[in-house]
Design a protein around this motif. Structure first.
Motif, PDB file in Angstrom:
ATOM      1  N   VAL A  93      40.402  40.030  41.210  1.00 17.66           N
ATOM      2  CA  VAL A  93      41.347  40.844  42.433  1.00 17.66           C
ATOM      3  C   VAL A  93      41.403  42.463  41.914  1.00 17.66           C
ATOM      4  N   ARG A  94      40.878  43.332  40.208  1.00 15.04           N
ATOM      5  CA  ARG A  94      40.773  44.293  40.535  1.00 15.04           C
ATOM      6  C   ARG A  94      40.079  45.049  40.922  1.00 15.04           C
ATOM      7  N   SER A 106      43.917  52.807  38.945  1.00 20.17           N
ATOM      8  CA  SER A 106      43.901  52.292  37.692  1.00 20.17           C
ATOM      9  C   SER A 106      44.181  51.220  37.477  1.00 20.17           C
ATOM     10  N   PHE A 107      43.709  50.987  36.391  1.00 14.64           N
ATOM     11  CA  PHE A 107      43.675  49.382  35.665  1.00 14.64           C
ATOM     12  C   PHE A 107      45.465  49.710  36.295  1.00 14.64           C
ATOM     13  N   CYS A 111      47.705  47.097  38.167  1.00 11.82           N
ATOM     14  CA  CYS A 111      48.472  45.754  37.032  1.00 11.82           C
ATOM     15  C   CYS A 111      50.203  46.042  37.811  1.00 11.82           C
ATOM     16  N   GLU A 112      50.788  47.118  38.550  1.00 13.70           N
ATOM     17  CA  GLU A 112      51.919  47.779  39.316  1.00 13.70           C
ATOM     18  C   GLU A 112      52.112  46.889  39.650  1.00 13.70           C
ATOM     19  N   LEU A 113      51.222  46.644  41.329  1.00 17.30           N
ATOM     20  CA  LEU A 113      50.519  46.465  42.484  1.00 17.30           C
ATOM     21  C   LEU A 113      50.871  44.958  42.631  1.00 17.30           C
ATOM     22  N   LEU A 114      50.584  44.534  40.908  1.00 16.99           N
ATOM     23  CA  LEU A 114      50.716  42.489  41.502  1.00 16.99           C
ATOM     24  C   LEU A 114      51.887  42.069  40.879  1.00 16.99           C
ATOM     25  N   LYS A 122      48.591  40.148  33.316  1.00 18.69           N
ATOM     26  CA  LYS A 122      47.499  40.309  32.578  1.00 18.69           C
ATOM     27  C   LYS A 122      46.441  38.688  33.422  1.00 18.69           C
ATOM     28  N   ASP A 123      48.035  37.976  33.887  1.00 17.69           N
ATOM     29  CA  ASP A 123      46.779  36.591  34.288  1.00 17.69           C
ATOM     30  C   ASP A 123      45.846  36.685  35.539  1.00 17.69           C
ATOM     31  N   TYR A 124      46.137  37.820  36.744  1.00 16.12           N
ATOM     32  CA  TYR A 124      45.406  37.405  37.870  1.00 16.12           C
ATOM     33  C   TYR A 124      44.864  38.947  38.179  1.00 16.12           C
TER      34      TYR A 124
END
Length: 240
Positions: A93-94, A106-107, A111-114, A122-124
């Motif tokens: 996904v990243r 960035s990581f 995470c913010e997009l998800l 953290k799960d995806y």
């Protein structure tokens, strides 16, 4: 602004799917609805560049994009979400979000997009885009990629297709949030009343023709009257 001038499209067997469609789309949220086989998905694919119109002209922000490919249109600022999102075995996904953003996201940004689409980062973020993801999860991830691209025109082809009721209810919240935060336009092909109810304008497409196009508060009550066949396409009952 997207403008379609006298757009027609014929299938390989010669059947005319779109017939002299004229539209100006400049509102932030426009929904396209109508009976099955009316040309809705074909219209979305013509806009995205997947299908080339048999005749007519497409203008995007004043530029003629009729002859441009899907890749060239994407570079101009048009995003397209499939009814069934593509799965990429071996791709995380990243990775997909990084490709979509095109600038080394960035990581933290991934995470913010998800989180924006209601997924626990953290799960995806390191999940592989394979069959382990449900249809609803894939829809959200695809929307996250569109948010990452920050495009001017975002086209969604029946985002409710193939997902269960719970996923659909959460998807509605995602679109409401996207509408509130996005500066671009959203064009959604849908049968669902709850999606139509958050649109600024509604296009009613039947037999390849635009039969109605106007503000939601004018068009939606007509579709819900139940006095003609249009009401048959509007339902919140989901399969699955």
């Amino acid at each position: 602004m997207l403008e379609l001038k006298n757009i027609s499209y014929c299938a390989e067997d010669g059947k005319k799917i779109l017939d002299d469609v004229n539209l100006v789309i400049e509102d932030r949220f426009v929904a396209v609805t109508g009976p099955n086989g009316g040309g809705k998905s074909t219209l979305a694919k013509v806009i995205a560049g997947i299908y080339k119109p048999s005749s007519g002209q497409i203008l995007f922000n004043g530029e003629d994009i009729t002859e441009l490919s899907i890749t060239e249109r994407a570079k101009k600022g048009i995003s397209y979400a499939f009814q069934q999102p593509v799965r990429f075995k071996g791709l995380r996904v990243r990775d997909l979000l990084n490709i979509a953003a095109g600038d080394g996201t960035s990581f933290k940004e991934c995470c913010e997009l998800l989180s924006e689409v209601g997924l626990c980062a953290k799960d995806y973020v390191n999940r592989e885009l394979n069959e382990s993801l449900s249809g609803g999860e894939m829809k959200r991830i695809e929307i996250a990629t569109i948010l990452a691209r920050k495009t001017n025109m975002n086209v969604f082809d029946e985002p409710e297709a193939g997902i269960d009721l719970w996923s659909f209810q959460n998807l509605i919240h995602v679109f409401e949030k996207m509408y509130g935060k996005s500066d671009g336009s959203i064009l959604i092909i849908s049968h669902q009343e709850r999606i139509l109810n958050i649109a600024d304008k509604i296009i009613y497409l039947k037999d390849g023709h635009v039969e109605r196009y106007g503000p939601r508060e004018e068009i939606l009550p007509e579709l819900l009257k139940g006095t003609n066949s249009t009401c048959k396409v509007l339902t919140d009952k989901m399969e699955g």
